[in-house]
Design a protein around this motif. Structure first.
Motif, PDB file in Angstrom:
ATOM      1  N   PRO A 128      15.458 -10.408  15.472  1.00 34.10           N
ATOM      2  CA  PRO A 128      16.664 -11.210  15.202  1.00 34.10           C
ATOM      3  C   PRO A 128      16.465 -12.708  15.434  1.00 34.10           C
ATOM      4  N   ARG A 129      15.394 -13.108  16.131  1.00 33.35           N
ATOM      5  CA  ARG A 129      15.138 -14.532  16.369  1.00 33.35           C
ATOM      6  C   ARG A 129      14.486 -15.224  15.175  1.00 33.35           C
ATOM      7  N   THR A 130      14.031 -14.439  14.181  1.00 31.33           N
ATOM      8  CA  THR A 130      13.369 -15.020  13.020  1.00 31.33           C
ATOM      9  C   THR A 130      14.152 -14.689  11.757  1.00 31.33           C
ATOM     10  N   PRO A 131      15.121 -15.521  11.380  1.00 37.25           N
ATOM     11  CA  PRO A 131      15.861 -15.253  10.148  1.00 37.25           C
ATOM     12  C   PRO A 131      14.914 -15.275   8.951  1.00 37.25           C
ATOM     13  N   THR A 132      14.969 -14.232   8.137  1.00 35.57           N
ATOM     14  CA  THR A 132      14.064 -14.066   7.008  1.00 35.57           C
ATOM     15  C   THR A 132      14.845 -14.139   5.710  1.00 35.57           C
ATOM     16  N   TYR A 133      14.267 -14.811   4.715  1.00 35.80           N
ATOM     17  CA  TYR A 133      14.917 -14.999   3.424  1.00 35.80           C
ATOM     18  C   TYR A 133      13.928 -14.726   2.299  1.00 35.80           C
ATOM     19  N   VAL A 134      14.455 -14.366   1.125  1.00 33.02           N
ATOM     20  CA  VAL A 134      13.657 -14.313  -0.092  1.00 33.02           C
ATOM     21  C   VAL A 134      14.315 -15.255  -1.090  1.00 33.02           C
ATOM     22  N   THR A 135      13.502 -16.090  -1.697  1.00 31.22           N
ATOM     23  CA  THR A 135      13.974 -17.016  -2.713  1.00 31.22           C
ATOM     24  C   THR A 135      13.415 -16.555  -4.048  1.00 31.22           C
ATOM     25  N   VAL A 136      14.309 -16.325  -5.011  1.00 34.41           N
ATOM     26  CA  VAL A 136      13.915 -15.928  -6.357  1.00 34.41           C
ATOM     27  C   VAL A 136      14.156 -17.143  -7.247  1.00 34.41           C
ATOM     28  N   PHE A 137      13.072 -17.707  -7.773  1.00 35.90           N
ATOM     29  CA  PHE A 137      13.166 -18.902  -8.600  1.00 35.90           C
ATOM     30  C   PHE A 137      13.541 -18.531 -10.025  1.00 35.90           C
ATOM     31  N   ALA A 138      13.923 -19.528 -10.825  1.00 42.71           N
ATOM     32  CA  ALA A 138      14.380 -19.311 -12.194  1.00 42.71           C
ATOM     33  C   ALA A 138      13.294 -18.678 -13.064  1.00 42.71           C
ATOM     34  N   ASN A 139      12.023 -18.934 -12.753  1.00 41.52           N
ATOM     35  CA  ASN A 139      10.944 -18.352 -13.549  1.00 41.52           C
ATOM     36  C   ASN A 139      10.580 -16.939 -13.092  1.00 41.52           C
ATOM     37  N   GLY A 140      11.287 -16.385 -12.101  1.00 45.94           N
ATOM     38  CA  GLY A 140      11.045 -15.026 -11.630  1.00 45.94           C
ATOM     39  C   GLY A 140      10.161 -14.931 -10.400  1.00 45.94           C
ATOM     40  N   ARG A 141       9.571 -16.029  -9.971  1.00 43.36           N
ATOM     41  CA  ARG A 141       8.706 -16.025  -8.788  1.00 43.36           C
ATOM     42  C   ARG A 141       9.531 -15.761  -7.543  1.00 43.36           C
ATOM     43  N   ARG A 142       9.019 -14.898  -6.680  1.00 45.30           N
ATOM     44  CA  ARG A 142       9.706 -14.550  -5.429  1.00 45.30           C
ATOM     45  C   ARG A 142       8.889 -15.088  -4.262  1.00 45.30           C
ATOM     46  N   ARG A 143       9.582 -15.589  -3.235  1.00 43.87           N
ATOM     47  CA  ARG A 143       8.903 -16.090  -2.053  1.00 43.87           C
ATOM     48  C   ARG A 143       9.677 -15.664  -0.826  1.00 43.87           C
ATOM     49  N   TYR A 144       9.037 -14.879   0.026  1.00 45.81           N
ATOM     50  CA  TYR A 144       9.631 -14.439   1.286  1.00 45.81           C
ATOM     51  C   TYR A 144       9.204 -15.421   2.377  1.00 45.81           C
ATOM     52  N   SER A 145      10.149 -15.847   3.206  1.00 49.56           N
ATOM     53  CA  SER A 145       9.831 -16.780   4.275  1.00 49.56           C
ATOM     54  C   SER A 145      10.724 -16.516   5.474  1.00 49.56           C
ATOM     55  N   TYR A 146      10.280 -17.012   6.610  1.00 52.58           N
ATOM     56  CA  TYR A 146      11.062 -16.857   7.842  1.00 52.58           C
ATOM     57  C   TYR A 146      10.892 -18.096   8.684  1.00 52.58           C
ATOM     58  N   TRP A 147      11.823 -18.299   9.606  1.00 50.32           N
ATOM     59  CA  TRP A 147      11.750 -19.422  10.523  1.00 50.32           C
ATOM     60  C   TRP A 147      10.895 -19.031  11.708  1.00 50.32           C
ATOM     61  N   ARG A 148       9.827 -19.773  11.925  1.00 50.01           N
ATOM     62  CA  ARG A 148       8.930 -19.511  13.056  1.00 50.01           C
ATOM     63  C   ARG A 148       9.371 -20.380  14.223  1.00 50.01           C
ATOM     64  N   PRO A 149       9.863 -19.765  15.305  1.00 50.73           N
ATOM     65  CA  PRO A 149      10.313 -20.572  16.444  1.00 50.73           C
ATOM     66  C   PRO A 149       9.135 -21.237  17.149  1.00 50.73           C
ATOM     67  N   ILE A 150       9.419 -22.246  17.931  1.00 39.88           N
ATOM     68  CA  ILE A 150       8.369 -22.960  18.663  1.00 39.88           C
ATOM     69  C   ILE A 150       7.847 -22.064  19.779  1.00 39.88           C
ATOM     70  N   ASP A 151       6.524 -21.949  19.845  1.00 38.37           N
ATOM     71  CA  ASP A 151       5.874 -21.197  20.912  1.00 38.37           C
ATOM     72  C   ASP A 151       5.624 -22.164  22.067  1.00 38.37           C
ATOM     73  N   PRO A 152       6.245 -21.932  23.227  1.00 36.65           N
ATOM     74  CA  PRO A 152       6.078 -22.891  24.319  1.00 36.65           C
ATOM     75  C   PRO A 152       4.641 -22.983  24.833  1.00 36.65           C
ATOM     76  N   ALA A 153       3.869 -21.912  24.672  1.00 34.07           N
ATOM     77  CA  ALA A 153       2.497 -21.926  25.181  1.00 34.07           C
ATOM     78  C   ALA A 153       1.592 -22.822  24.334  1.00 34.07           C
ATOM     79  N   THR A 154       1.730 -22.719  23.003  1.00 37.69           N
ATOM     80  CA  THR A 154       0.849 -23.478  22.119  1.00 37.69           C
ATOM     81  C   THR A 154       1.508 -24.709  21.526  1.00 37.69           C
TER      82      THR A 154
END
Length: 138
Positions: free
Chosen positions: A50-76
């Motif tokens: 639940p900490r990484t909201p995930t989305y798929v974007t479907v462009f007008a030409n039919g291309r699909r792209r799945y992406s998510y928000w990567r939170p900041i890692d305090p260690a690195t």
């Protein structure tokens, strides 16, 4: 008082234009990189978090792209940006019913959906539970 120097005769070494490689030569073919079960499990783990909201974007030409928000890692210190997920694995998870798409947000050039894991239906037990008999005490 400011003094200016006339440098109109100085030659400037301009950078050369870098030639791009063709995309076909730069990336291996999808058939050459098989989807491993570990990769699919990692994708499903990211989508289920639940900490990484995930989305798929479907462009007008039919291309699909799945992406998510990567939170900041305090260690690195890395993160705090959008990261892409492998499209083939995400499409496979959607076709098998393990992930679902939410309501669309439509722009002129693309449509964006929220991606979530599918709600699991509780399975019926293999054997019906038999209630123990109660004995009456007289």
């Amino acid at each position: 008082m400011l003094a200016t120097v006339d440098r109109s005769t100085t030659l400037v070494d301009l950078p050369t234009v870098r030639r791009r490689r063709a995309r076909a030569a730069a990336a291996p073919s999808p058939a050459a990189v098989p989807a491993s079960p570990g990769t699919t499990a990692d994708v499903l783990r990211i989508i289920a978090d639940p900490r990484t909201p995930t989305y798929v974007t479907v462009f007008a030409n039919g291309r699909r792209r799945y992406s998510y928000w990567r939170p900041i890692d305090p260690a690195t210190g890395a993160g705090g940006c959008y990261a892409a997920l492998p499209t083939a694995e995400c499409d496979e998870l959607q076709s098998s019913g393990r992930i679902t798409l939410g309501d669309p947000v439509v722009d002129p050039n693309r449509t964006t959906y929220r991606v979530r894991t599918a709600a699991r239906v509780p399975q019926a037990p293999a054997r019906p539970a038999v209630a123990p008999e109660r004995r009456r005490v007289a």
